[in-house]
Motif scaffolding. Structure first.
Motif, mmCIF file in Angstrom:
data_model
loop_
_atom_site.group_PDB
_atom_site.id
_atom_site.type_symbol
_atom_site.label_atom_id
_atom_site.label_comp_id
_atom_site.label_asym_id
_atom_site.label_seq_id
_atom_site.Cartn_x
_atom_site.Cartn_y
_atom_site.Cartn_z
ATOM 1 N N VAL A 161 -12.051 36.129 -22.071
ATOM 2 C CA VAL A 161 -13.178 35.742 -21.197
ATOM 3 C C VAL A 161 -12.811 34.496 -20.386
ATOM 4 C CG1 VAL A 161 -15.518 34.782 -21.222
ATOM 5 C CG2 VAL A 161 -14.970 36.782 -22.633
ATOM 6 N N LEU A 162 -12.229 33.524 -21.060
ATOM 7 C CA LEU A 162 -11.848 32.271 -20.373
ATOM 8 C C LEU A 162 -10.863 32.557 -19.231
ATOM 9 C CD1 LEU A 162 -11.189 29.483 -23.066
ATOM 10 C CD2 LEU A 162 -12.927 29.519 -21.262
ATOM 11 N N LEU A 163 -9.867 33.383 -19.516
ATOM 12 C CA LEU A 163 -8.854 33.700 -18.491
ATOM 13 C C LEU A 163 -9.483 34.470 -17.330
ATOM 14 C CD1 LEU A 163 -5.849 34.700 -20.806
ATOM 15 C CD2 LEU A 163 -5.999 32.662 -19.359
ATOM 16 N N GLU A 164 -10.377 35.397 -17.667
ATOM 17 C CA GLU A 164 -11.027 36.198 -16.601
ATOM 18 C C GLU A 164 -11.923 35.311 -15.738
ATOM 19 O OE1 GLU A 164 -11.005 40.650 -18.704
ATOM 20 O OE2 GLU A 164 -12.794 39.364 -18.905
ATOM 21 N N GLU A 165 -12.641 34.383 -16.386
ATOM 22 C CA GLU A 165 -13.513 33.461 -15.638
ATOM 23 C C GLU A 165 -12.701 32.659 -14.611
ATOM 24 O OE1 GLU A 165 -16.919 32.496 -19.040
ATOM 25 O OE2 GLU A 165 -15.357 31.007 -18.591
ATOM 26 N N LYS A 166 -11.470 32.309 -15.021
ATOM 27 C CA LYS A 166 -10.628 31.479 -14.133
ATOM 28 C C LYS A 166 -9.714 32.346 -13.259
ATOM 29 C CE LYS A 166 -10.421 26.928 -15.895
ATOM 30 N NZ LYS A 166 -9.547 25.806 -15.555
ATOM 31 N N LYS A 167 -9.954 33.654 -13.332
ATOM 32 C CA LYS A 167 -9.134 34.626 -12.561
ATOM 33 C C LYS A 167 -7.629 34.432 -12.806
ATOM 34 C CE LYS A 167 -12.676 35.352 -8.995
ATOM 35 N NZ LYS A 167 -13.619 35.403 -10.113
ATOM 36 N N LEU A 168 -7.287 34.249 -14.077
ATOM 37 C CA LEU A 168 -5.875 34.088 -14.468
ATOM 38 C C LEU A 168 -5.399 35.367 -15.152
ATOM 39 C CD1 LEU A 168 -6.253 30.479 -15.906
ATOM 40 C CD2 LEU A 168 -4.987 31.111 -13.824
ATOM 41 N N ASP A 169 -4.176 35.804 -14.809
ATOM 42 C CA ASP A 169 -3.707 37.066 -15.431
ATOM 43 C C ASP A 169 -2.612 36.791 -16.468
ATOM 44 O OD1 ASP A 169 -1.368 38.202 -12.824
ATOM 45 O OD2 ASP A 169 -1.635 36.287 -13.871
#
Ligand code: DX5
Ligand code: ZN
Length: 219
Positions: A161-169
């Motif tokens: 969730v954290l990575l998706e929120e920050k648009k990080l892959d």
């Protein structure tokens, strides 16, 4: 994001290490997970640069080096020279995590950051955009053959969730106690790089790897 199997050679038979590595590569494992333990950060001592150097060229797998080492910045160059492609350090072991990650990148490698079962995912927040991979330990680091810690699944979900929120892959790697019976729920929680030691190297290696690859391809 492609699912990747990273067999941990900590559980391999070192009398025939090269042959066993080839069996994992020939059956589809894209990474080779190389567990370095210093006897300080974790109670065990495993292996280091000479062994990594000696297996260069055995396969074309990504050398996924997991440093369970105190103050790993001291060894970044040495592991790059020995053949590491991806160097993962423990957040808990670094005096200065940013300087350590900068050093890994300046040596031309991808950087990973690992947290132990007792370290909250939020601790990664300040460096979420500083590493290509995050490693959620699903056992206490130091030994192969331990049981998967179920609470790890929530940590994987939270990190995703954290990575998706920050648009990080960035990749999410999970390590410890993963078998054919529980790898599906680890993938569903959001992991895409699966470390397995005992489940790969105990028994028929080719069959074990093919079993994992079948599940990884389906998820
Ligand atoms: C533990 C290591 C793991 C371990 C995995 O400290 O980081 O990579 O070798 O072994 P299994 O899959 O047997 O739990
Ligand atoms: Zn590991």
């Amino acid at each position: 994001m492609k699912n990747i199997l990273a067999p941990s050679i900590l559980s391999a038979d070192f009398k025939v290490l090269g042959e066993q590595i080839r069996q994992t590569a020939d059956n589809g494992a894209g990474y080779l997970h190389f567990d370095v333990m210093d006897g300080m950060f974790v109670p065990s001592i495993s292996f280091g640069m000479p062994v990594l150097k000696s297996i260069q060229g055995v396969s074309r797998q990504v050398m996924d080096v997991h440093l369970m080492v105190t103050e790993p910045i001291r060894y970044v160059e040495a592991f790059q020279e020995a053949g590491a492609d991806l160097l993962t350090v423990h957040l808990e072991a670094c005096e200065d995590i940013q300087a350590t990650l900068d050093k890994i990148h300046s040596c031309g490698m991808k950087a990973g950051v690992s947290i132990k079962p007792g370290t909250p995912v939020d601790a990664l927040y300040p460096i979420l955009d500083q590493a290509e991979m995050f490693l959620i330990m699903s056992v206490e680091p130091g030994f192969g053959g331990q049981a998967f810690i179920p609470q790890s699944l929530n940590k994987i979900r939270d990190l995703k969730v954290l990575l998706e929120e920050k648009k990080l892959d960035s990749d999410i790697e999970v390590d410890g106690g993963i078998y054919l019976t529980n790898v599906g729920e680890v993938l569903s929680a959001g992991a895409n790089v699966i470390v397995a030691g005992s489940a790969v190297f105990h028994g028929d290696i080719g069959e074990n790897v093919r079993g994992f690859m079948e599940i990884l391809k389906k998820n």
